[in-house]
Enzyme design. Structure first.
Site, PDB file in Angstrom:
ATOM      1  N   ILE A  65       0.845  -1.191   0.000  1.00 20.81           N
ATOM      2  CA  ILE A  65       0.000   0.000   0.000  1.00 20.81           C
ATOM      3  C   ILE A  65       0.883   1.244   0.000  1.00 20.81           C
ATOM      4  CG2 ILE A  65      -1.685   1.293   1.422  1.00 20.81           C
ATOM      5  CD1 ILE A  65      -2.187  -1.622   2.747  1.00 20.81           C
ATOM      6  N   CYS A  66       0.522   2.250  -0.815  1.00 25.21           N
ATOM      7  CA  CYS A  66       1.172   3.560  -0.688  1.00 25.21           C
ATOM      8  C   CYS A  66       0.094   4.618  -0.892  1.00 25.21           C
ATOM      9  CB  CYS A  66       2.351   3.714  -1.655  1.00 25.21           C
ATOM     10  SG  CYS A  66       1.882   3.841  -3.388  1.00 25.21           S
ATOM     11  N   ARG A  67       0.484   5.834  -1.244  1.00 24.28           N
ATOM     12  CA  ARG A  67      -0.503   6.899  -1.364  1.00 24.28           C
ATOM     13  C   ARG A  67      -1.358   6.729  -2.615  1.00 24.28           C
ATOM     14  NH1 ARG A  67      -1.090  12.049  -3.496  1.00 24.28           N
ATOM     15  NH2 ARG A  67       0.772  11.685  -4.742  1.00 24.28           N
TER      16      ARG A  67
END
Length: 101
Positions: A65-67
């Site tokens: 997961i990232c932005r």
């Protein structure tokens, strides 16, 4: 270049709500996760992934997961080349509508 498996934010939310045990890894920077992470996610900054790769198990599938989904895609690509099972959460936290903690 082999295809990276993906999961949408909606699919992930349904799995979590169904009580599935998932290995979530948030690769954002410290100041980004301060605004909230998906409950149960582990925080390992993208730059720290290579040094922490021994803490990953090759039999477990990890969801990264990232932005926005691009850094996590890069992490997935890197770890997949090392033989790990990975999945990228497309759209990242910008698309996440579930709970955060």
């Amino acid at each position: 270049m082999s295809q990276i498996e993906t999961i949408t934010t909606e699919e992930l939310q349904k799995k979590l709500e169904a009580g599935e045990k998932l290995a979530l890894v948030d690769v954002r920077e410290d100041e980004e996760v301060a605004s909230g992470m998906i409950p149960g996610a582990k925080h390992i900054r993208m730059g720290d992934i290579p040094a922490n790769q021994d803490s990953f198990n090759k039999d477990t599938e990890y969801i990264f997961i990232c932005r926005s989904g691009s850094r996590s895609h890069n992490v997935c690509h890197y770890l997949q080349e090392q033989g790990y099972k990975v999945r990228n959460m497309v759209g990242g936290m910008m698309s996440w509508e579930g709970e955060v903690e």
